[in-house]
Design an enzyme around this catalytic site. Structure first.
Site, short mmCIF file in Angstrom:
data_model
loop_
_atom_site.label_atom_id
_atom_site.label_comp_id
_atom_site.label_asym_id
_atom_site.label_seq_id
_atom_site.Cartn_x
_atom_site.Cartn_y
_atom_site.Cartn_z
N HIS A 374 24.12 5.30 28.23
CA HIS A 374 24.98 3.58 28.34
C HIS A 374 25.55 3.94 27.41
CE1 HIS A 374 21.07 0.84 28.85
NE2 HIS A 374 20.69 2.43 29.17
N PRO A 375 26.92 2.61 28.43
CA PRO A 375 28.02 2.50 27.33
C PRO A 375 28.17 1.92 26.77
CG PRO A 375 27.78 0.84 29.52
CD PRO A 375 26.25 1.57 29.53
N SER A 391 25.89 -3.20 34.36
CA SER A 391 26.85 -2.43 32.94
C SER A 391 28.33 -4.44 33.18
CB SER A 391 26.90 -1.69 32.40
OG SER A 391 26.59 -1.47 32.67
N GLU A 394 26.79 -7.82 33.12
CA GLU A 394 25.33 -7.81 31.43
C GLU A 394 26.39 -7.91 30.93
OE1 GLU A 394 21.93 -5.11 33.36
OE2 GLU A 394 23.24 -4.21 32.00
N GLN A 395 27.77 -7.07 30.25
CA GLN A 395 28.79 -7.77 29.28
C GLN A 395 29.03 -8.91 29.44
OE1 GLN A 395 30.82 -4.68 27.56
NE2 GLN A 395 29.26 -2.77 27.94
N PHE A 426 24.85 1.93 20.52
CA PHE A 426 24.30 0.50 20.24
C PHE A 426 23.83 -0.41 21.50
CE2 PHE A 426 24.01 -4.21 20.50
CZ PHE A 426 23.19 -4.13 18.74
N ILE A 427 22.28 -0.40 22.06
CA ILE A 427 22.42 -1.06 22.96
C ILE A 427 20.89 -1.88 22.88
CG2 ILE A 427 20.92 -0.30 24.95
CD1 ILE A 427 20.95 2.87 24.57
N ALA A 429 19.87 -6.42 25.53
CA ALA A 429 19.78 -6.63 26.99
C ALA A 429 20.93 -7.80 26.86
CB ALA A 429 18.76 -7.35 26.86
#
Length: 473
Positions: A374-375, A391, A394-395, A426-427, A429
């Site tokens: 994950h980025p 991604s 989502e961001q 850090f992940i 949703a």
């Protein structure tokens, strides 16, 4: 190409939690289908070329087949249904102007010309109930298909028109598929829903109108069934009340009532049916309809649309479709394809379940790899526009694509501090939060122990996967 793993044929998902609005005519809250099974003269009997007498659904307690013998009492009970019960029910339905669908056994119809004439004069729908009212569980597909064709032929000769609906009743696992091949508008050999639905049978989209064995007078002749008309009436009334109430919440359903001339046609029972008809007719928003009318309405309002189903995909197609749901970790989809998938997995919740099973069963090292894939939030990859499409979206949903220089510096500092402590990004949703909420979570989770944070990050990965799947479906 990899061999297709086991696929589960039963469908436990159906319409799902948000069942479609049936949009019954006139905004009705419920569709009610009265079905009269006409079987008298089609049951097992030496006279009909069978090996033994009938033993099912009669007044004879503990009845058993009589091999090689006629069962006079059994025959005369069935005769009652044709001679007296039918006419009593015909009078009731005509008086109350209730439309009826008949499940007509072809050989029984051929032996009852007066009753067929009365059905047609009343504009009842006459669907096919097979060639004979016998058990088909041990028939070969070829033998059952031959009897279906014979039933259609005889039905057409007797009534003048081909049947457009089908119900075998005592069917085999092959019945629905065989009937679908014969082009019926509807088939009712299922008991699995309160609404019609579509089944894909080869190239044919087949409409299924589920039937009932509970709102059915057959329980007058079975153990733990109805002992009195009052019990039958109460059960029908309660079923109607439940479905009518659901209809008020935007979820109109369908109620089927199964009837038999030799059972409900008895004087001690028919009054229960009369009371129920009176009860139903006292409500607004009730559509009493033949099954063919329900089928035509459903086909017009809810035409079937075929789509690619995950449970039917080959490995390459499956991984291409779902390999990116877990970030840069196609192995999750590769292993999920190997599971026992079925129609219940052809949805966002179903695919999420399958993919999460694989993720949860993976080794800690494998799961750690998913986290590392994950980025960072608002990190260098985002700045360089090198995130995956998911991604990026989502961001952006949390406004992380429109940060001030100070905010970007803050995120980058937090990313480094978190990764230095826990060893993975850090992940979160992002679609569930705004920018401020993400910053609050960042600060809180920085204080957590790494083991706890590893588990939290895995939960967030699963949540991200769920949101991605919902967008896909």
């Amino acid at each position: 190409m990899a061999e297709m793993p086991p696929r589960y044929p039963r469908d436990f998902h159906g319409h799902g939690a948000e069942r479609p609005n049936a949009a019954w005519p006139g905004g009705a809250r419920i569709a009610v289908s009265f079905v009269l099974n006409y079987e008298e003269g089609g049951e097992n009997s030496l006279l009909h070329g069978d090996a033994a007498s009938e033993a099912f659904l009669s007044e004879i307690v503990g009845a058993a087949p009589w091999p090689g013998q006629r069962h006079w009492n059994m025959e005369s009970i069935y005769d009652y249904g044709a001679r007296a019960g039918f006419w009593r029910l015909h009078s009731l339905f005509e008086e109350t102007r209730i439309p009826v669908t008949v499940y007509g056994v072809a050989t029984a119809l051929a032996r009852s010309p007066a009753q067929v004439e009365a059905m047609q004069a009343a504009q009842w729908e006459i669907a096919s109930h097979g060639l004979k009212w016998i058990d088909y569980k041990d028939h070969t597909p070829e033998a059952e298909a031959a009897e279906m064709d014979a039933a259609i032929k005889l039905h057409t000769e007797v009534t003048g028109t081909r049947p457009m609906g089908w119900y075998t009743g005592r069917c085999s696992v092959n019945t629905v598929g065989l009937a679908a091949q014969r082009g019926f508008d509807w088939i009712s050999d299922t008991y699995d829903d309160d609404l019609p639905y579509w089944a894909e049978a080869g190239d044919r989209d087949q409409l299924i109108l589920p039937y009932t064995l509970d709102c059915n007078d057959m329980r007058f002749a079975t153990p733990q069934g109805f002992n009195s008309g009052d019990q039958f009436y109460a059960y029908l009334r309660d079923s109607f009340d439940a479905l009518y109430a659901e209809g008020a919440t935007g979820k109109p359903a369908m109620m089927s009532i199964g009837l038999h001339c030799r059972l409900i046609g008895r004087p001690g029972r028919v009054q229960a049916l009369r009371r129920f008809i009176d009860y139903v007719q006292g409500y607004e928003g009730v559509w009493c309809a033949r099954r063919i009318d329900i089928a035509r309405h459903w086909a017009a309002q809810h035409p079937h649309q075929r789509r690619m189903r995950p449970s039917e995909m080959d490995a390459e197609t499956f991984v291409a479709a779902y390999g990116g749901v877990f970030e840069h970790s196609p192995w999750v989809a590769e292993r999920a394809w190997q599971l026992e998938l079925g129609r219940a997995h052809d949805s966002a919740v179903g695919m999420h379940s399958a993919l999460c099973r694989v993720f949860r069963a993976a080794t800690p090292t494998e799961r750690f790899g998913v986290l590392k894939a994950h980025p960072d939030l608002a990190g260098k990859l985002a700045t360089a526009k090198r995130l995956t499409r998911d991604s990026t979206s989502e961001q952006e949903s949390a406004g992380l694509n429109a940060l001030t220089d100070a905010e970007r510096a803050q995120f980058q500092a937090l990313n480094k501090k978190y990764t230095d402590k826990h060893g993975f990004p850090f992940i979160i949703a992002a679609r569930d939060h705004d920018k401020a909420g993400i910053l609050r979570a960042f600060s809180r989770r920085l204080e957590a122990e790494t083991e706890a944070e590893f588990n939290e990050a895995c939960r967030q990965v699963e949540r991200i996967a769920r949101l991605r799947l919902e967008a896909m479906f």
